[in-house]
Design a protein around this motif. Structure first.
Motif, PDB file in Angstrom:
ATOM      1  N   GLY A 218       0.783  -1.223   0.000  1.00 30.62           N
ATOM      2  CA  GLY A 218       0.000   0.000   0.000  1.00 30.62           C
ATOM      3  C   GLY A 218       0.815   1.273   0.000  1.00 30.62           C
TER       4      GLY A 218
ATOM      5  N   THR B  75      -3.016   3.894   8.484  1.00 29.96           N
ATOM      6  CA  THR B  75      -3.814   2.755   8.023  1.00 29.96           C
ATOM      7  C   THR B  75      -5.299   3.079   8.073  1.00 29.96           C
ATOM      8  OG1 THR B  75      -2.123   1.208   8.804  1.00 29.96           O
ATOM      9  CG2 THR B  75      -4.330   0.319   8.415  1.00 29.96           C
ATOM     10  N   ARG B  76      -5.746   3.692   9.147  1.00 30.82           N
ATOM     11  CA  ARG B  76      -7.160   4.038   9.293  1.00 30.82           C
ATOM     12  C   ARG B  76      -7.558   5.157   8.330  1.00 30.82           C
ATOM     13  NH1 ARG B  76      -7.833   3.703  15.918  1.00 30.82           N
ATOM     14  NH2 ARG B  76      -7.514   1.432  16.041  1.00 30.82           N
TER      15      ARG B  76
ATOM     16  N   ARG C 218      -6.284   5.601   5.318  1.00 30.01           N
ATOM     17  CA  ARG C 218      -6.431   4.983   3.992  1.00 30.01           C
ATOM     18  C   ARG C 218      -7.735   4.173   3.904  1.00 30.01           C
ATOM     19  NH1 ARG C 218      -1.182   3.390   5.101  1.00 30.01           N
ATOM     20  NH2 ARG C 218      -1.747   1.171   4.985  1.00 30.01           N
ATOM     21  N   ARG C 219      -8.085   3.517   4.995  1.00 29.69           N
ATOM     22  CA  ARG C 219      -9.325   2.746   4.996  1.00 29.69           C
ATOM     23  C   ARG C 219     -10.536   3.664   4.830  1.00 29.69           C
ATOM     24  NH1 ARG C 219      -9.152   0.418   9.903  1.00 29.69           N
ATOM     25  NH2 ARG C 219      -7.971  -1.370   9.097  1.00 29.69           N
ATOM     26  N   ALA C 220     -10.523   4.794   5.519  1.00 28.36           N
ATOM     27  CA  ALA C 220     -11.627   5.751   5.406  1.00 28.36           C
ATOM     28  C   ALA C 220     -11.732   6.283   3.985  1.00 28.36           C
ATOM     29  CB  ALA C 220     -11.427   6.897   6.396  1.00 28.36           C
TER      30      ALA C 220
ATOM     31  N   ARG D 279     -10.776   4.773   1.204  1.00 23.84           N
ATOM     32  CA  ARG D 279     -11.280   3.728   0.313  1.00 23.84           C
ATOM     33  C   ARG D 279     -12.795   3.574   0.419  1.00 23.84           C
ATOM     34  NH1 ARG D 279      -7.041   0.756   2.596  1.00 23.84           N
ATOM     35  NH2 ARG D 279      -8.511  -0.695   3.581  1.00 23.84           N
ATOM     36  N   ARG D 280     -13.316   3.947   1.561  1.00 16.72           N
ATOM     37  CA  ARG D 280     -14.754   3.814   1.781  1.00 16.72           C
ATOM     38  C   ARG D 280     -15.506   5.121   1.575  1.00 16.72           C
ATOM     39  NH1 ARG D 280     -14.311  -0.180   7.103  1.00 16.72           N
ATOM     40  NH2 ARG D 280     -13.284  -1.882   5.962  1.00 16.72           N
TER      41      ARG D 280
ATOM     42  N   TYR E 159      -5.388   7.482  -2.778  1.00 18.33           N
ATOM     43  CA  TYR E 159      -5.642   6.227  -2.072  1.00 18.33           C
ATOM     44  C   TYR E 159      -6.942   5.581  -2.544  1.00 18.33           C
ATOM     45  CZ  TYR E 159      -1.823   7.767   0.884  1.00 18.33           C
ATOM     46  OH  TYR E 159      -0.589   8.172   1.330  1.00 18.33           O
ATOM     47  N   SER E 160      -6.810   4.315  -2.905  1.00 21.26           N
ATOM     48  CA  SER E 160      -7.954   3.553  -3.421  1.00 21.26           C
ATOM     49  C   SER E 160      -7.678   2.071  -3.166  1.00 21.26           C
ATOM     50  CB  SER E 160      -8.123   3.796  -4.923  1.00 21.26           C
ATOM     51  OG  SER E 160      -6.962   3.362  -5.621  1.00 21.26           O
ATOM     52  N   ALA E 161      -8.593   1.235  -3.602  1.00 19.60           N
ATOM     53  CA  ALA E 161      -8.389  -0.215  -3.473  1.00 19.60           C
ATOM     54  C   ALA E 161      -7.182  -0.659  -4.294  1.00 19.60           C
ATOM     55  CB  ALA E 161      -9.649  -0.949  -3.927  1.00 19.60           C
TER      56      ALA E 161
ATOM     57  N   GLU F 182      -3.920   0.275  -2.532  1.00 16.10           N
ATOM     58  CA  GLU F 182      -3.677  -0.557  -1.357  1.00 16.10           C
ATOM     59  C   GLU F 182      -3.061  -1.906  -1.738  1.00 16.10           C
ATOM     60  OE1 GLU F 182      -3.551  -0.763   2.803  1.00 16.10           O
ATOM     61  OE2 GLU F 182      -4.005   0.904   1.436  1.00 16.10           O
TER      62      GLU F 182
END
Length: 336
Positions: free
Chosen positions: A115, A281-282, A284-286, A288-289, A311-313, A316
């Protein structure tokens, strides 16, 4: 860790009375003694005035410190910036150190972490994040290296850079010679000055210390992630400033490691009294969503991320299946 402060004894106050009779009695003389001319003897200065003796309470000279943070910064967050502020407050409060600068050093692409987006984006975001800081800056040396560089080498690079700068300043300092001196004296002084310049002089050069979070301290125990000799050099030659977090027992980690325990006096644990669990990490997760990351990263960083859709799927999955550079290198060099 408990802080030790130098205790000073109470000032000794010795005051003599202003009563002439008492003064003369203390001096072993009879009060009212006159000289041969009939005049009254004049008392000495220390007999006329109260004497106040206060012990010297000079403040010890502080060691200048540069805080160096190495990592992915993928992306940089407000918590990364808070680490610098917390560490500076703590180190300055000890009375032994004075933090003069902070350095953010993003890791290069060769680190091969899953990622991890290209280094030039991470460097730009770090520069945007520190744009309003008067003492924290971004250094690109590590990020520009083609091969992954061990953290201990990054520390050494910045320490040597400071020493070289100090040496150049000494060499550029003019040597003033007083007129009328003999030529031999001038030559001796010139030779002595040149000899001093050739000798390494680290006195007054700031110390570069590694600034990190508790996760880095925990990573010391991961097999093949760190060389034991590198850990020893980091804590012994430079020093570690670790900002702890809830759920991490940093003191236990130090106790369970022979290397860390041996150099525990050069490890500074800083407690964060205002819990902040923001992580890259959190973030990037936010993203992606499709969730907001405002107030988790500096506004300029958020704008840059959105502008370049960083940042996207897909991002990552970058380096998916690749072995982390330190694991690959250290495993290959480990004795069979």
């Amino acid at each position: 860790m408990r802080q030790h402060f130098q205790s000073y004894p109470e000032p000794s106050l010795v005051a003599h009375t202003c009563n002439p009779s008492t003064r003369e009695a203390e001096a072993g003389e009879s009060p009212g003694v006159r000289d041969e001319r009939g005049g009254i003897r004049v008392a000495s200065v220390d007999q006329q005035l109260p004497v106040l003796s206060v012990l010297s309470m000079e403040k010890p000279e502080r060691t200048e410190v540069v805080l160096l943070a190495c990592g992915s910064f993928n992306p940089i967050t407000n918590m990364h910036l808070r680490l610098f502020e917390l560490a500076r407050d703590y180190m300055n409060s000890t009375g032994k150190y004075k933090v003069v600068k902070g350095i953010i050093s993003p890791v290069g692409d060769a680190y091969k972490k899953k990622g991890l987006i290209p280094a030039h984006h991470r460097v730009i975001m770090a520069e945007l994040a520190t744009k309003t800081s008067g003492w924290v800056e971004v250094d690109t040396w590590e990020s520009l290296q083609k091969e992954w560089v061990e953290t201990v080498k990054v520390l050494r690079h910045h320490q040597e850079k400071l020493e070289a700068r100090s040496c150049n300043q000494q060499q550029n300092s003019p040597v003033l010679e007083k007129p009328g001196r003999k030529r031999k004296w001038a030559e001796q002084r010139q030779n002595s000055t040149q000899k001093k310049l050739l000798e390494p002089n680290t006195k007054g050069v700031p110390q570069v210390k590694l600034l990190c979070g508790a996760d880095l301290l925990e990573s010391f125990g991961v097999p093949n992630l760190w060389k034991s000799e590198d850990i020893a050099h980091i804590v012994a030659d430079h020093g570690l400033i670790c900002v702890t977090r809830a759920g991490s027992d940093a003191q236990k980690l130090i106790y369970e490691s022979d290397v860390l325990w041996r150099h525990r006096r050069n490890i500074h644990l800083v407690h964060e009294w205002v819990p902040n669990d923001i992580s890259s990490t959190r973030i990037r997760r936010a993203l992606r969503r499709g969730q907001s990351i405002r107030y988790l990263v500096p506004d300029l960083v958020q704008e840059y991320i959105e502008e370049h859709s960083l940042y996207s799927a897909e991002s990552e999955d970058r380096n998916l299946g690749a072995t982390l550079a330190p694991l690959q290198r250290n495993a290959a060099e480990a004795p069979s």
